[in-house]
Write a protein that holds these residues in place. Structure first.
Motif, PDB file in Angstrom:
ATOM      1  N   ILE A  67       0.400  16.207 -65.054  1.00 12.26           N
ATOM      2  CA  ILE A  67      -1.084  16.478 -65.609  1.00 12.26           C
ATOM      3  C   ILE A  67      -1.403  18.027 -65.540  1.00 12.26           C
ATOM      4  O   ILE A  67      -2.371  18.602 -66.185  1.00 12.26           O
ATOM      5  CB  ILE A  67      -2.100  15.520 -64.849  1.00 12.26           C
ATOM      6  N   GLY A  68      -0.546  18.681 -65.049  1.00  9.21           N
ATOM      7  CA  GLY A  68      -0.645  20.042 -64.866  1.00  9.21           C
ATOM      8  C   GLY A  68      -0.493  20.945 -66.053  1.00  9.21           C
ATOM      9  O   GLY A  68       0.128  20.415 -67.029  1.00  9.21           O
ATOM     10  N   ASP A  69      -1.107  22.131 -66.355  1.00  9.20           N
ATOM     11  CA  ASP A  69      -0.857  23.011 -67.396  1.00  9.20           C
ATOM     12  C   ASP A  69       0.657  23.483 -67.405  1.00  9.20           C
ATOM     13  O   ASP A  69       1.132  23.881 -66.537  1.00  9.20           O
ATOM     14  CB  ASP A  69      -1.809  24.301 -67.225  1.00  9.20           C
ATOM     15  N   VAL A  70       1.083  23.360 -68.709  1.00  8.79           N
ATOM     16  CA  VAL A  70       2.381  23.574 -68.828  1.00  8.79           C
ATOM     17  C   VAL A  70       2.730  25.513 -69.094  1.00  8.79           C
ATOM     18  O   VAL A  70       1.852  26.039 -69.453  1.00  8.79           O
ATOM     19  CB  VAL A  70       2.864  23.300 -70.557  1.00  8.79           C
ATOM     20  N   GLU A  71       4.021  25.553 -68.183  1.00  7.99           N
ATOM     21  CA  GLU A  71       3.976  27.090 -68.358  1.00  7.99           C
ATOM     22  C   GLU A  71       5.093  27.555 -69.295  1.00  7.99           C
ATOM     23  O   GLU A  71       4.999  28.467 -69.579  1.00  7.99           O
ATOM     24  CB  GLU A  71       4.592  27.298 -67.048  1.00  7.99           C
TER      25      GLU A  71
END
Length: 276
Positions: free
Chosen positions: A238-242
């Motif tokens: 669920i984290g922001d894609v880098e």
């Protein structure tokens, strides 16, 4: 946001063996390190397809968690650093898991580095590489009833087999630095660690060959505090894609991490002659 393909295998999986050229072995795998570090169980396939040309040596690998409540200093105070189930490979000259400066390959490293997910996908990808002679997963802490994260004072143990002489054999191993978005520990970096030096086993405490790496797949938050990190996130992935590349943590700006020897101790011990 994005979705991963999650791969698990049942514990009763079997595989045919060709006694003249290979042997297959099965190892228990881990599961995602989410919420309160609750771990459902899953099976993982490990394999060895070493050609029987030279006498093999067996090595016991022991990964200990030596962190404590003050190892990771955060704005919320001191915290320990769990590690996740992981995968390993014995291989000839190669970069079997990742290549520095290039994106994660979709081979299962991202799932481990971000979520402490079951290592079956990476173990299977490693066992399929021509350079790999032995591969598998480690997931059950010593004395535990099933797969789970590696908490302070506990250890994972497993054995590998390798031959001296040419071509040189290396050991690669990865596990998640759980208090992070996508940081992992890797033995010997991308190349792995030589298992023999001048024909003799390269053994003992090899923690100085263990390093912290960033998978480049999820935007970093403060270690031990970020809401999208495994112990605190509401779900996996669920984290922001880098959309970055794999890099040593020393080359990643933003946050400080403890030294590896404050988190882990890795030892390699020869156990006797192997199958050859």
């Amino acid at each position: 946001m994005r979705e991963h393909e999650r791969s698990t295998m049942s514990d009763d999986t079997t595989d045919a063996t060709d006694a003249s050229t290979s042997r297959r072995r099965f190892l228990l795998g881990g599961a995602a390190v989410t919420g309160a570090l609750a771990i459902p169980t899953a099976g993982v396939l490990g394999s060895s397809h070493q050609s029987g040309v030279q006498q093999g040596r067996e090595f016991r690998v022991r990964l200990e968690n030596v962190s404590d409540g003050s190892t990771l200093q955060t704005t919320d105070g001191g915290k320990p650093v769990p590690m996740s189930p992981g995968a390993y490979a014995v291989h000839t000259a190669d970069e079997p898991v990742f290549t520095p400066g290039e994106p994660e390959r979709g081979n299962g490293l991202e799932e481990i580095a971000e979520d402490g997910a079951p290592p079956s996908k990476l173990a299977e990808a490693l066992s399929a590489r021509d350079s790999v002679t032995d591969a598998g997963a480690f997931a059950v802490p010593t004395g535990a009833d099933g797969p789970g994260p590696l908490l302070p004072g506990n250890d994972y143990e497993f054995t590998v087999e390798a031959s001296a002489g040419k071509p040189t054999r290396y050991l690669s191993l990865v596990t998640m630095f759980v208090q992070s978005n996508d940081v992992f520990l890797a033995l010997g970096g991308a190349d792995g660690m030589e298992l023999f030096a001048d024909g003799e086993p390269n053994v003992g405490n090899v923690t100085d060959s263990f390093g912290l790496w960033d998978a480049g797949t999820e935007i970093n938050q403060e270690p031990g505090v970020g809401e999208d990190q495994a112990p605190r996130q509401r779900d996996t992935n669920i984290g922001d894609v880098e959309r970055g590349t794999v890099a040593p943590i020393a080359e990643v700006n933003g946050y400080e991490y403890p030294s590896v020897d404050e988190v882990a101790r890795l030892t390699v011990t020869p156990t006797g002659e192997g199958d050859g």
